[in-house]
Design an enzyme around this catalytic site. Structure first.
Site, PDB file in Angstrom:
ATOM      1  N   GLY A 127       0.815  -1.199   0.000  1.00 49.39           N
ATOM      2  CA  GLY A 127       0.000   0.000   0.000  1.00 49.39           C
ATOM      3  C   GLY A 127       0.853   1.254   0.000  1.00 49.39           C
ATOM      4  O   GLY A 127       0.480   2.268  -0.550  1.00 49.39           O
ATOM      5  N   ASP A 179       5.617  -1.161  13.539  1.00 52.55           N
ATOM      6  CA  ASP A 179       5.144  -2.118  12.537  1.00 52.55           C
ATOM      7  C   ASP A 179       6.078  -3.313  12.505  1.00 52.55           C
ATOM      8  O   ASP A 179       6.547  -3.735  11.450  1.00 52.55           O
ATOM      9  CB  ASP A 179       5.034  -1.446  11.159  1.00 52.55           C
ATOM     10  CG  ASP A 179       4.105  -2.222  10.224  1.00 52.55           C
ATOM     11  OD1 ASP A 179       3.416  -3.147  10.712  1.00 52.55           O
ATOM     12  OD2 ASP A 179       4.082  -1.905   9.017  1.00 52.55           O
TER      13      ASP A 179
END
Ligand SMILES: *[C@@H]1O[C@H](CO)[C@@H](O)[C@H](O)[C@H]1NC(C)=O
Ligand SMILES: *[C@@H]1O[C@H](CO)[C@@H](O)[C@H](O)[C@H]1NC(C)=O
Ligand SMILES: *[C@@H]1O[C@H](CO)[C@@H](O)[C@H](O)[C@H]1NC(C)=O
Ligand SMILES: *[C@@H]1O[C@H](CO)[C@@H](O)[C@H](O)[C@H]1NC(C)=O
Ligand SMILES: *[C@@H]1O[C@H](CO)[C@@H](O)[C@H](O)[C@H]1NC(C)=O
Ligand SMILES: *[C@@H]1O[C@H](CO)[C@@H](O)[C@H](O)[C@H]1NC(C)=O
Ligand SMILES: *[C@@H]1O[C@H](CO)[C@@H](O)[C@H](O)[C@H]1NC(C)=O
Length: 766
Positions: free
Chosen positions: A444, A559
């Site tokens: 993304g 993350d």
């Protein structure tokens, strides 16, 4: 004499003009087959257009006009009652565009939505099975999966290689103010990318609190869309159910098609291949069936029975010095010099006379020619210089737009050793103009390319998808964060480039791919011995501990996942992707995030609920990585029972049931390692505690891993080789260093680990 010099001047100009034309790429591409005006249809009564959408064979309208194949459906119907007429695929899907060259068809699809009204009269609508016709698969490279909403999570489920496949994303926002105008960046809109060969895609939308906390956003919306075709505007977030009921919204989606279900060699052996004279048969990647293609030098529709026709290159622009030198051949052409001349007759290697007489006039007028050339060279130089200046202005404007000034401002006063500013040209050359062959990752956030610099240094280049201020912010963030870090287990940022339309980050190239790739692949995983895995865990734990405590402004990675751990040739771990990371201002300890960001399966449940980001969120995600290392299972997997879709819950439940041994990766379990693996599982459960305060700090985790490593080097061997059922946490965790939380991870597995809310969130999605 004046006459002859005039003549020479004219010859010279002619020569220059011609050589300019010959070297310009525009004229080379003009040789594309424009003569192929023959209709691309099977029979004279067939139409090849519906409105302005072209419908080339094997597609067709009306009986006998399309390719009939028991496995595929190439029939298009044309509704003349609309202006312009609308082409429909499979009677209900409007066709946007078809391409013979790439085997694509672009079809408009309904979006799915999930709206909540005032008095809880909520209405859901979902659709299943995008296109369930054999031979058509949704294109992985040309589509993205988009979800929009402020209290939204979306699953896209499908079938891949005969097994269930899932992906998804979540997006939240606290107010419309924090949503950017038209960029899909995780706040109010998120993007998931699609792998190859997924069929039967179903969209499922869910929300955390029924949009009750975000009254300004009544609906969640999700759809696959062709890259660059997705429509997202901030105002869409305010739309309600009424709007979606009144307006049928459709978005273009690209599908791949191919002929039949057999590959080229099988269908040619069977003698029923559509690829006839002067064509080539091509096996499409990742898809059943085959494509046809005209051979070089031929043109037309390669699927029609008459095959492709020769291109008469002599009627088009070609390389011959003069049109009359050109001789067409089937599939090619050549240039022939007239009698008395020799050479190849091309513009670059023109014919020359067999006699040498041309030497004399040239010598006689060399002076004049020289003067002319000098004049022309000066002219060209000025022209080129002007172009250069314009180019420079463009690069400067990109530099500003890409936050170059912001970066400059933020970095001033900081020391950034060795960070290099690459020019746009350096990186274009390194990636062969961003050739698809150089893509090593996609998501993304954008695309990662491999590149090779002039000095043969290998690099990785991260290029964001779109120009958008928030992504630029993330980009600057990553530069800022990485410029603070100097650690051998963190991927090194070499530099960046701000002159291009989208900003680019340049990293050292890590040769061996991600930890995730190694765990997913059985062969690669077999190389990852227990000791290697333990070392990787220890190295990553040390990096996180370093980020959280050692450096002056602590950093939360945010993350952490196996996909963000890269391995080099020696299986040394390198932590990557700091795009989402946060610098924690001193004396603050936590950051209130405006949006929850991270990856499903790794997301700290406490952070998801409170939006308060602490370094314990990294501890949770790292716990999931530990579980991946010992089980080789995916962080989210729908093959498992509903309450065990997340790997964290899977481990906790299996440990509670005393079945840890059954879920371990068999290849690392043996007498010498079982004690260590069990300890690592215990450590993971501590990291996966629901309350952040109950989790150990990264420093404690690193020390515990160090201890586990020592067990392996001691001569200890389980006496009977049996597996101990005692789930209590290793004592070493509790001693030797101060504990941060009050409770600590001292309890054995108890009901507190079982988070009914998380379960209901996960279960609700299906
Ligand atoms: C088709 O034609 C209409 C009107 O003639 C035009 O507005 C539209 O842009 C055209 N679409 C394409 C894809 O060319
Ligand atoms: C048709 O699709 C191709 C590739 O999918 C795209 O490059 C082209 O612009 C499209 N044409 C139209 C008229 O939309
Ligand atoms: C939506 O999908 C879910 C799961 O497939 C299904 O249970 C539900 O009935 C569907 N709702 C509608 C309105 O089709
Ligand atoms: C895909 O969906 C179709 C129809 O809904 C079904 O017949 C087919 O079995 C599905 N494919 C797989 C692999 O599940
Ligand atoms: C959301 O709505 C469903 C059905 O209307 C209800 O069962 C559930 O309790 C609601 N959840 C929240 C958090 O409001
Ligand atoms: C074509 O398909 C056949 C049978 O499925 C397979 O044996 C063969 O290897 C394939 N050929 C190519 C070039 O992929
Ligand atoms: C002419 O072209 C042929 C092949 O096309 C090449 O082998 C030969 O070297 C060329 N001759 C000259 C004089 O450049």
């Amino acid at each position: 004499m004046p006459c002859s010099s005039l003549l020479l001047f004219w010859v010279l100009i002619q020569f220059m003009v011609r050589s300019i034309i010959a070297s310009s790429p525009a004229s080379a591409s003009a040789s594309a087959p424009t003569s192929a005006s023959a209709p691309q249809v099977l029979a004279p009564y067939c139409e090849d257009k519906c409105g302005n959408v072209s419908i080339p064979y094997p597609f067709g309208m009306g009986d006998g006009c399309y390719y009939q194949d028991p496995n595929n459906n190439f029939k298009i119907s044309c509704d003349q009652s609309t202006t312009p007429p609308t082409a429909y695929f499979d009677t209900s899907f409007p066709v946007f565009n078809t391409s013979l060259l790439t085997g694509e068809i672009c079809i408009r699809r309904d979006i799915s939505y999930d709206c909540y009204g005032n008095n809880n009269n909520n209405h859901r609508r979902n659709y299943t099975a995008l296109v369930n016709i054999r031979g058509f698969t949704i294109s992985s490279t040309n589509n993205l999966l988009i979800a929009m909403g402020c209290d939204t999570y979306v699953w896209f489920t499908g079938v891949r290689h005969g097994k269930p496949y899932q992906t998804g994303c979540m997006t939240s926002c606290g107010s419309l103010e924090e949503v950017s105008e038209d960029a899909c960046n995780g706040v109010g809109c998120c993007i998931a990318s699609l792998p190859d060969e997924v069929t039967n895609i179903t969209t499922t939308i869910g929300s955390f609190s029924n949009h009750s906390r975000v009254p300004f956003n009544p609906c969640s919306v999700a759809y696959p869309a062709a890259v660059n075709e997705y429509r997202y505007h901030k105002m869409d977030l305010s739309r309600d159910l009424d709007f979606y009921m009144k307006n049928r919204i459709q978005v273009p989606v690209v599908f791949n098609w191919a002929i039949g279900t057999h590959n080229c060699s099988v269908s040619q052996a069977k003698g029923n291949s559509l690829c006839k004279s002067n064509t080539l048969c091509v096996d499409p990647p990742n898809q059943d069936g085959y494509h046809c293609k005209c051979q070089d030098g031929f043109t037309g529709n390669p699927y029609l029975p008459r095959g492709c026709a020769d291109i008469d290159e002599c009627k088009e622009s070609n390389e011959c010095e003069k049109p009359e030198y050109c001789i067409n051949q089937i599939g090619s052409y050549h240039c022939k010099c007239p009698k008395g001349y020799h050479g190849n007759g091309t513009r670059t290697q023109p014919c020359s006379s067999d006699r040498k007489s041309w030497l004399i006039p040239v010598a006689a007028t060399a002076g004049v020619a020289g003067a002319m050339i000098i004049l022309l060279v000066i002219g060209f130089y000025l022209y080129w210089k002007h172009g250069k200046i314009q180019h420079k202005r463009m690069r400067e404007s990109f530099f500003r737009q890409n936050g170059g000034l912001l970066l400059h401002e933020k970095l001033s006063g900081r020391k950034i050793d060795g960070l290099k500013v690459f020019t746009a040209q350096d990186l274009e050359i390194a990636t062969n103009n961003y050739n698809d062959k150089y893509i090593i990752g996609r998501g993304g956030f954008g695309i990662v390319y491999k590149g090779i610099l002039g000095n043969n240094q290998h690099i990785a280049i991260k290029r964001s998808l779109k120009v958008d201020p928030r992504q630029v912010e993330q980009f600057i963030n990553e530069v800022l964060v990485l410029s603070q870090i100097n650690n051998r287990n963190v991927v090194k940022l070499l530099g960046c480039c701000l002159e291009t339309e989208v900003p680019l980050l340049v990293y050292e190239f890590i040769t061996n791919g991600t930890l995730y790739d190694h765990l997913v692949d059985a062969v690669k995983a077999s190389i990852l011995t227990w000791n290697t895995r333990l070392n990787i865990a220890l190295e990553v734990a040390n990096v996180l501990s370093y980020l959280h405590t050692t450096i002056s402004t602590p950093i939360i990675h945010r993350d952490m996942k196996s996909m963000n751990i890269l391995l080099d040739d020696n299986y040394t771990a390198k932590v990557a992707d700091f795009g989402a990371s946060r610098l924690v201002p001193e004396d603050q300890g936590q950051v209130v995030a405006t949006m929850v960001q991270g990856t499903w399966g790794y997301l700290d449940p406490e952070y998801m609920q409170t939006r308060k980001l602490t370094e314990k969120s990294d501890v949770y995600s790292f716990g999931v990585v530990l579980v991946e290392l010992i089980t080789r299972k995916k962080a989210i997997c729908y093959d498992r029972p509903d309450d065990e879709t997340s790997l964290a819950m899977h481990l906790l439940i299996k440990m509670r049931e005393g079945e840890l041994l059954n879920i371990l990766d068999k290849t690392i379990v043996n007498e010498g390692t079982i004690e260590q693996i069990q300890q690592m599982a215990n450590l993971a459960t501590c990291c996966l505690m629901v309350k952040g305060d109950d989790r150990p700090s990264m420093k404690e985790v690193a020390i515990e891993l160090e201890t586990i490593k020592r067990i392996g080097s001691s001569p200890w061997i389980s006496k009977d080789g049996s597996f101990q059922e005692d789930m209590s946490v290793s004592e070493s965790l509790l001693e030797g260093y101060p504990r941060s939380g009050t409770s600590g991870c001292s309890s054995s597995i108890d009901i507190d680990l079982y988070n009914p809310r998380l379960d209901s969130i996960l279960a609700d999605g299906r």
